[in-house]
Design a protein around this motif. Structure first.
Motif, PDB file in Angstrom:
ATOM      1  N   LEU A 265       8.467  55.408   3.092  1.00 26.72           N
ATOM      2  CA  LEU A 265       9.800  54.712   3.165  1.00 26.72           C
ATOM      3  C   LEU A 265      10.217  54.456   4.529  1.00 26.72           C
ATOM      4  O   LEU A 265      11.046  54.017   5.029  1.00 26.72           O
ATOM      5  N   VAL A 268      11.850  50.878   5.125  1.00 23.94           N
ATOM      6  CA  VAL A 268      13.091  50.498   4.368  1.00 23.94           C
ATOM      7  C   VAL A 268      14.132  51.344   4.689  1.00 23.94           C
ATOM      8  O   VAL A 268      14.016  52.536   5.448  1.00 23.94           O
ATOM      9  N   GLU A 269      15.499  50.962   4.566  1.00 22.56           N
ATOM     10  CA  GLU A 269      16.582  51.589   4.987  1.00 22.56           C
ATOM     11  C   GLU A 269      16.815  52.981   4.177  1.00 22.56           C
ATOM     12  O   GLU A 269      16.718  52.818   2.898  1.00 22.56           O
ATOM     13  N   ALA A 298      12.283  52.963  -3.567  1.00 28.26           N
ATOM     14  CA  ALA A 298      12.681  51.820  -2.615  1.00 28.26           C
ATOM     15  C   ALA A 298      12.584  50.479  -3.212  1.00 28.26           C
ATOM     16  O   ALA A 298      13.498  49.757  -2.960  1.00 28.26           O
ATOM     17  N   LYS A 299      11.747  50.338  -4.272  1.00 30.37           N
ATOM     18  CA  LYS A 299      11.814  49.076  -4.899  1.00 30.37           C
ATOM     19  C   LYS A 299      13.255  48.922  -5.658  1.00 30.37           C
ATOM     20  O   LYS A 299      13.789  47.796  -5.827  1.00 30.37           O
ATOM     21  N   ILE A 302      15.605  47.719  -3.239  1.00 37.14           N
ATOM     22  CA  ILE A 302      15.652  46.414  -2.828  1.00 37.14           C
ATOM     23  C   ILE A 302      15.966  45.459  -3.928  1.00 37.14           C
ATOM     24  O   ILE A 302      16.775  44.252  -3.607  1.00 37.14           O
TER      25      ILE A 302
END
Length: 327
Positions: A265, A268-269, A298-299, A302
């Motif tokens: 990760l 990503v934030e 994560a996806k 997003i």
């Protein structure tokens, strides 16, 4: 700060040209500094190590990688070749397993020195453990760190219903070990070296296994032979004696699981993560399964609103991997 033993280890590894050990000890120094409140120094040291590792990997990839032709003829049906660019830093494993791998690197890099005293470096490894715990990845890292090609043995092309054909194909592979130095991976080796007392075609299994044991015994090449299995209990007991080291890959402890998640990760934030809850959700999962769960969380972030990955989403994804196992 650095202990006396760590300073000695740094000097010794530098003198022996063992970059892997040098960086490992340097990171231990950084971790120790962070624990006693020297956070800025720890971060600067870690950043320096990361930068040097990247420079070393780039230099090695450009100047030291051995070019090997693609396997031809019948070998093309038995071997696939790749040139991994991975290093030890890419592995998230139990400390004991990492130390065993570091020992392999040390002996391989000091092989001539060992041979001059009548000893051979470790070069035959049997890796055991649950799926997704890093066995195949370790073979890639062995190849990457030592700048060797990785040859994966295709068992579907190797094992036939005719024992004579299988033995002949095994001979081709072991001839290749002698002719082209590399890391040769026998994945799911239990298909080739199962217990002789099991199976329907006991006689056939025994003959195939005996051929494999014989070739292992006779092999004196400079290549590394790595065998991996998810089911060590299925292996014939005689196989263990043919390997220089047997390394068991356990499921990750919480600290290892956290490293896997943070690594995946990194781009990503992240929200304010509740690591206690995440540790509980990740317990019992392999590194591979944790990676898949982290990617899913994560996806989802997003594709929804682009917000941060949350503890709730990550825990749900991790628990989802456990549910999948029960189906």
């Amino acid at each position: 700060m650095a202990t006396a033993d760590q300073v000695k280890a740094l000097v010794r590894s530098h003198g022996e040209g063992d970059d892997t050990r040098f960086y490992s000890v340097a990171l231990q120094v950084a971790a120790g500094a962070a624990r006693v409140g020297h956070g800025r120094f720890a971060q600067e040291l870690k950043s320096l190590v990361d930068s040097l590792r990247q420079q070393s990997a780039t230099s090695s990839a450009l100047g030291k990688l051995v070019a090997v032709a693609q396997p031809r003829g019948e070998l093309a049906q038995l071997l696939s070749v790749s040139y991994p660019q991975l290093g030890l830093a890419d592995l998230s494993l139990d400390l004991h397993v990492l130390q065993r791998l570091e020992r392999v690197f040390l002996e391989q890099r000091q092989a001539d020195r060992l041979r001059s005293h009548g000893f051979q470096p470790v070069r035959r490894l049997l890796l055991t453990g649950a799926p997704g715990t890093g066995k195949t990845m370790s073979a890639k890292v062995l190849a990457g760190e030592l700048r060797l090609p990785l040859f994966v043995i295709r068992l579907d092309g190797l094992i036939t219903k005719f024992m004579g054909e299988t033995a002949a194909k095994l001979r081709l592979i072991f001839d290749a070990l002698s002719e082209t130095r590399g890391v040769y991976l026998f994945d799911e080796v239990d298909a080739l070296a199962g217990e002789r007392a099991h199976g329907n075609d006991v006689g056939e299994i025994r003959r195939v296994l005996n051929s494999f044991l014989q070739f292992l015994e006779q092999d004196s090449s400079e290549s590394l032979l790595v065998a991996a299995t998810n089911h060590p209990q299925l292996l014939d007991r005689a196989i263990f004696r043919r390997f220089d080291a047997v390394v068991d890959y356990p499921l990750p402890e919480p600290a290892v699981a956290r490293r896997v998640i943070k690594s995946r990760l990194a781009g990503v934030e992240l929200g304010r993560l509740n690591w206690v809850n995440i540790d509980q959700a990740a317990a019992g999962l392999s590194q591979g399964e944790i990676t898949v769960a982290a990617e899913l969380a994560a996806k989802d972030a997003i594709l929804s609103d682009g917000g941060p990955v949350t503890s709730t989403a990550l825990c749900e994804a991790l628990r989802g991997r456990k549910v999948d196992h029960t189906r």
